[in-house]
Design an enzyme around this catalytic site. Structure first.
Site, PDB file in Angstrom:
ATOM      1  CE  LYS A  88      99.912 140.506  70.383  1.00 41.14           C
ATOM      2  NZ  LYS A  88      99.895 141.490  69.264  1.00 41.14           N
ATOM      3  CE  LYS A 100      95.619 142.571  64.234  1.00 40.21           C
ATOM      4  NZ  LYS A 100      96.674 142.727  65.253  1.00 40.21           N
TER       5      LYS A 100
END
Ligand code: NAI
Ligand code: AKG
Length: 415
Positions: A88, A100
């Protein structure tokens, strides 16, 4: 999950002439740290919760990605989400790698004081891993600006100085950026508007939204304001349908009472099982909840012509093939929901400059960047006759490969 996500990498690699090192580098997470957090509950007892932070790849810059509090979180899910963040950030050409984090907890079972202790415990455990030039967390499912504020405050007390650029999605009073609250949805909205003609999705089109949290609420509002008709909405407790269009104010009030499902029974509004949301008759379906919601078992029932993936990984690879055979156009997550991390990047830049932009500037910059990458990905998909998802991965992989090759071999041997 990660194996499934990696099929996208293999697919994209077929369209590029890549050095084998590039794929070897992107096939595995660089580091994942696992900690058991112990917190004091309000009744004096102690409870412990599993927590993770993954830095998947930092070739293009510090790792970036949200922290999720969810009862079903696992290490593999965190690594998969970090893999998607890597692509992304590359899709949007942000100077970041992908990361994450998660805690396996249902935060709705905690008091506010317990939630604050858990958020601070997360930072105590991971303070050596994060940092403005190393790894920069942000909100994700069931975390928000309040949680980011506590985390930024905890980090400042550990390092002994205010360091706002360590976390994004903070409250405005602590250095948050204007426009971060609706940025994920707004990026998706700019994408739909940019491609509206090609997709045949002009205002008036019917929309179904799955999930009514940060991403779902704001996309419903933005599209409804433009004249799109929001005919169905779901959350974890249920779904409602209204063929003449749901009122966003009423949906928000119902969600505030616990669930959008409580609207059922009002004039023209009917309840639906939450799982049936994906098969509602509409032109645009917006999954904005969790992964794997559109799968082999329900993909054939999708009636929408276009799917805007605001959630991360809402469509399994098997379902993707079914949708492609039905000529359903999927606007892929790594582009469609990239507005959130893009405005997080703006927040990080503003924190480092100590100079804050008006919301109009945030919106204008986000629109420019979304349109620039959407146009490039659209053109690539037309040129190679591939899906927008494949084109988005090819677009990102070319940037990642350029960075991996530019680093030379040394990077493969650093710890
Ligand atoms: N918040 C952000 O900035 C970004 C979020 N995303 C992704 O968007 C998705 C949603 O995230 P947020 O809106 O931030 O989370 P949130 O915590 O604000 O809202 C999640 C919503 O999903 C609903 N939900 C949960 N299980 C469901 C189910 N089985 N069926 C229907 N609804 C269900 C919840 O009731 C809630 O309304 C996630 O995949 C997240 O990773 C992606 C990019 C950025
Ligand atoms: O805002 C960010 O840094 C990351 C948001 C996120 O976790 C995501 O895009 O999935």
């Amino acid at each position: 999950m990660l194996d499934q996500a990696l099929t996208r990498l293999d697919d994209a690699a077929r369209y590029l002439d890549l050095d084998a090192d590039v794929l070897e580098k992107l096939k595995y997470p660089r580091e994942t740290t696992k900690v058991r957090l112990m917190i004091r509950m309000d009744d004096g007892s102690r409870k412990s919760f599993m927590a993770w932070r993954c830095r998947y790849d930092d070739t293009r810059g510090p790792t970036k990605g949200g922290i999720r509090f969810h009862p079903d979180s696992t290490m593999e899910e965190v690594e998969t989400l970090a893999f998607w963040m890597t692509f992304k950030c590359a899709v949007m050409n942000l100077p970041y790698g992908g990361g994450k984090g998660a805690v396996r907890i249902d935060p709705h079972t905690l008091s506010k004081a317990e939630l604050e202790r858990l958020s601070r415990a997360y930072i105590q455990a991971f303070s050596k891993i994060i940092g403005p030039d190393r790894d920069v967390p942000a909100p994700d499912v069931y975390t928000n600006s309040m949680v980011m504020g506590w985390m930024a405050d905890e980090y400042a007390s550990i390092v002994g100085e205010a360091t706002p650029a360590v976390i994004t999605g903070k409250p405005i009073a602590l250095g948050g950026s204007l426009g971060r609250d609706d940025a994920t949805a707004r990026g998706g909205y700019y994408l739909v508007r940019r491609l509206a003609q090609q997709l045949g999705l002009e205002p008036g089109a019917r929309v179904a939204v799955q999930g009514f949290g940060n991403a779902g609420q704001h996309i419903a509002r933005l599209l409804a304001t433009d004249g799109y008709k929001i005919v169905a909405v779901s959350d974890s407790k249920g779904a409602v349908h209204c063929s003449s269009g749901l009122d966003i104010g009423m949906l928000l009030a119902a969600k505030g009472r616990g669930s959008v499902a409580s609207l059922a029974g009002s004039e023209g509004i009917f309840s639906l099982p939450a799982d049936d949301l994906v098969s509602v008759d509409c032109e645009l379906l917006v999954p904005a909840a969790l992964e794997d919601m559109i799968h082999e078992g329900n993909a054939a029932s999708v009636k929408a012509r276009v799917v805007l993936e605001l959630a991360n990984g809402p469509i399994t690879p098997e379902a993707d093939e079914i949708l492609s055979r039905k000529n359903v156009m999927v606007l892929p997550d790594i582009l469609a929901n990239a507005g959130g991390v893009t405005v997080s990047y703006f927040e990080w830049v503003q924190n480092r400059q100590g100079y804050y932009w008006p919301v109009e500037e945030v919106h204008a910059r986000l629109k420019t960047m979304m349109e620039r990458e959407a146009d490039a990905i659209w053109a690539l998909s037309q040129e190679k006759t591939i899906t927008l998802r494949s084109a988005a991965y090819v677009h990102a992989l070319a940037r990642l490969a350029g960075a991996i090759e530019a680093h030379g071999t040394q990077q493969f041997f650093t710890s």
